[in-house]
Design an enzyme around this catalytic site. Sequence first.
Site, short mmCIF file in Angstrom:
data_model
loop_
_atom_site.label_atom_id
_atom_site.label_comp_id
_atom_site.label_asym_id
_atom_site.label_seq_id
_atom_site.Cartn_x
_atom_site.Cartn_y
_atom_site.Cartn_z
N LYS A 13 0.84 -1.21 0.00
CA LYS A 13 0.00 0.00 0.00
C LYS A 13 0.87 1.27 0.00
O LYS A 13 0.63 2.18 -0.76
CB LYS A 13 -0.91 0.04 1.24
CG LYS A 13 -1.86 -1.14 1.35
CD LYS A 13 -2.81 -0.97 2.53
CE LYS A 13 -2.14 -0.96 3.89
NZ LYS A 13 -1.52 -2.25 4.30
N ARG A 87 -8.83 1.18 9.69
CA ARG A 87 -8.33 -0.15 10.08
C ARG A 87 -9.42 -1.02 10.72
O ARG A 87 -9.20 -2.18 10.98
CB ARG A 87 -7.25 -0.03 11.14
CG ARG A 87 -5.82 0.26 10.74
CD ARG A 87 -5.15 -0.74 9.90
NE ARG A 87 -3.82 -1.12 10.32
CZ ARG A 87 -2.69 -0.52 9.92
NH1 ARG A 87 -2.69 0.51 9.13
NH2 ARG A 87 -1.53 -1.00 10.30
N ARG A 126 11.97 -6.03 4.61
CA ARG A 126 11.74 -4.61 4.33
C ARG A 126 12.71 -3.73 5.13
O ARG A 126 12.86 -3.90 6.33
CB ARG A 126 10.29 -4.27 4.70
CG ARG A 126 9.94 -2.81 4.49
CD ARG A 126 8.46 -2.63 4.37
NE ARG A 126 7.74 -2.78 5.62
CZ ARG A 126 6.42 -2.61 5.74
NH1 ARG A 126 5.70 -2.30 4.69
NH2 ARG A 126 5.84 -2.77 6.90
N ARG A 159 11.98 -1.38 10.61
CA ARG A 159 10.99 -0.99 11.60
C ARG A 159 10.98 -1.99 12.75
O ARG A 159 11.16 -3.18 12.53
CB ARG A 159 9.60 -0.96 10.94
CG ARG A 159 9.28 0.36 10.32
CD ARG A 159 8.06 0.31 9.49
NE ARG A 159 6.91 -0.31 10.14
CZ ARG A 159 5.71 -0.38 9.59
NH1 ARG A 159 5.51 0.12 8.39
NH2 ARG A 159 4.72 -0.97 10.23
N ARG A 170 0.01 -8.65 13.84
CA ARG A 170 -0.50 -7.66 12.87
C ARG A 170 -1.43 -8.33 11.86
O ARG A 170 -2.45 -7.77 11.47
CB ARG A 170 0.66 -6.96 12.16
CG ARG A 170 1.43 -6.04 13.09
CD ARG A 170 2.77 -5.62 12.53
NE ARG A 170 2.66 -4.77 11.36
CZ ARG A 170 3.67 -4.53 10.53
NH1 ARG A 170 4.85 -5.09 10.72
NH2 ARG A 170 3.49 -3.74 9.49
P1 AMP Z 1 1.55 0.49 9.36
O1 AMP Z 1 2.69 1.45 9.16
O2 AMP Z 1 0.33 0.90 8.60
O3 AMP Z 1 1.97 -0.94 9.11
O4 AMP Z 1 1.15 0.59 10.90
C1 AMP Z 1 2.06 0.24 11.92
C2 AMP Z 1 1.34 0.15 13.24
O5 AMP Z 1 0.79 1.43 13.59
C3 AMP Z 1 0.14 -0.79 13.26
O6 AMP Z 1 0.52 -2.13 13.51
C4 AMP Z 1 -0.69 -0.20 14.39
O7 AMP Z 1 -0.11 -0.52 15.65
C5 AMP Z 1 -0.48 1.31 14.19
N1 AMP Z 1 -1.49 1.88 13.27
C6 AMP Z 1 -1.28 2.39 12.02
N2 AMP Z 1 -2.40 2.86 11.50
C7 AMP Z 1 -3.37 2.64 12.43
C8 AMP Z 1 -4.77 2.90 12.48
N3 AMP Z 1 -5.42 3.46 11.44
N4 AMP Z 1 -5.43 2.53 13.59
C9 AMP Z 1 -4.81 1.96 14.65
N5 AMP Z 1 -3.50 1.68 14.67
C10 AMP Z 1 -2.78 2.03 13.56
#
Ligand code: AMP
Length: 219
Positions: A13, A87, A126, A159, A170
Amino acid sequence: MIVVFLGPPGSGKGTQADYLHENYGFTHFDTGSRLRVEIASGSKLGARIASYTNQGKLVPIDIIRDLVTAYFATGNVERVLFDGFPRDLEQAEVLSNCLESYQLHLDCAVYLEIDSDSLVQRIVNRWFCPECGEIYNLLSRAPQHPGRCDREGAELMQRRDDTAEVFKTRLAVYEKQTKPVLDYYRERGLLKTIDGDADISEVSKSIVKLLKLDGIYAP
Ligand code: AMP
């Protein structure tokens, strides 16, 4: 044009959203990156956020609602890609309410469908550049010099939540909380599915075609 990108962690994404940002002038609204900036600031709020992200769990709705409403208040919502948001169904309602308040509408929810067996490999391979944010993948998009950013020469990092162990949570969170969002948009006639297993450039082409972006360019 307002678009939501949906798909499991590691489905590409962010990469596709960056492509549309660079080539078609979309704002890339990425909740994950915004949360990581808050964590890096060392604030109390950042520490609260990290207690969720480090475990792969969703951060509480009040934090996400504040991020999103602050973004809408900027007024820069003409051409935006929401990546990593919504989410869960509660967040889908937050988006719907914000759009309604500003008399805007969602054009499309793009679902990057992907074979879940390949996801963990995408995640653990990654790396990113801490200077410019460029994302690399040792399997599909390796840096020219191992461990160094092609643009900045900076040392690449991983990360904290891109480990096989955190990934399990996740993915489980995605299955349980985010997948219902696919149905939410399907029922509203807004969901379009793209084959996320194709080459990165093929996926980009499919999205451009789907959103009928050819001929649109804003630097
Ligand atoms: P991402 O970078 O999208 O993979 O997000 C990394 C982490 O950030 C996720 O595993 C969640 O812990 C948190 N996170 C990101 N976006 C959201 C969201 N919209 N709602 C809740 N937690 C989020």
